[in-house]
Design a protein around this motif. Structure first.
Motif, mmCIF file in Angstrom:
data_model
loop_
_atom_site.group_PDB
_atom_site.id
_atom_site.type_symbol
_atom_site.label_atom_id
_atom_site.label_comp_id
_atom_site.label_asym_id
_atom_site.label_seq_id
_atom_site.Cartn_x
_atom_site.Cartn_y
_atom_site.Cartn_z
ATOM 1 N N ALA A 269 -24.112 -127.203 -25.395
ATOM 2 C CA ALA A 269 -25.050 -128.146 -26.001
ATOM 3 C C ALA A 269 -24.615 -128.566 -27.402
ATOM 4 C CB ALA A 269 -26.449 -127.537 -26.039
ATOM 5 N N VAL B 64 -31.451 -126.325 -29.418
ATOM 6 C CA VAL B 64 -30.348 -125.462 -28.983
ATOM 7 C C VAL B 64 -30.598 -124.017 -29.403
ATOM 8 C CG1 VAL B 64 -27.894 -124.970 -29.366
ATOM 9 C CG2 VAL B 64 -28.639 -127.289 -28.876
ATOM 10 N N TYR C 106 -31.013 -120.881 -26.927
ATOM 11 C CA TYR C 106 -30.190 -119.673 -27.042
ATOM 12 C C TYR C 106 -31.058 -118.427 -27.122
ATOM 13 C CZ TYR C 106 -26.683 -116.374 -28.583
ATOM 14 O OH TYR C 106 -25.860 -115.283 -28.675
ATOM 15 N N VAL D 48 -26.015 -121.411 -24.292
ATOM 16 C CA VAL D 48 -26.283 -122.803 -24.625
ATOM 17 C C VAL D 48 -25.611 -123.738 -23.632
ATOM 18 C CG1 VAL D 48 -26.736 -122.462 -27.068
ATOM 19 C CG2 VAL D 48 -24.398 -122.802 -26.302
#
Length: 118
Positions: free
Chosen positions: A27, A82, A86, A92
């Motif tokens: 990402a 993101v 995570y 990610v």
């Protein structure tokens, strides 16, 4: 100045950004590819402002500043998403993100229907 060189450079940057968005799994790298595309748009805006006469003085440069502000906001929101991803998934990778939630169960297992419980 010949406007062909900045336009070709912007097209290459934009193409590289599209490739990064379509091919990357991470990402953060997708966000970087989007930034490349926005920088290509800024290059086109500034080049068009210097080569094309318009009634709005420095219009392309003003629009480029707006794009820079939007890019900064996009980075802030994108990195927040993101980081949350995570924290939840410990990864990610974009292709592992569930797009729909699993259906919620209405009754616990073995509870039966209302008529059975009477």
């Amino acid at each position: 100045m010949r406007p062909v060189i900045p336009y070709v450079t912007a097209a290459l940057l934009f193409g590289l950004g599209v490739y990064g968005v379509l091919r990357r799994r991470n990402a953060v790298l997708v966000l970087m590819a989007v930034e490349l595309m926005l920088n290509a748009v800024n290059l086109v805006l500034v080049t068009a402002d210097t080569t094309v006469r318009s009634e709005l003085p420095h219009g392309g440069q003003v629009f480029a500043l707006f794009v820079i502000v939007l890019a900064a906001a996009e980075v802030g929101v994108g990195l927040a998403i993101v980081l949350q991803l995570y924290r939840l998934r410990a990864s990610v990778a974009v292709d592992e993100v569930p797009l729909t939630e699993p259906p919620a169960t209405l009754a616990p297992a073995g509870a039966g229907t209302i008529e059975e419980n009477r």
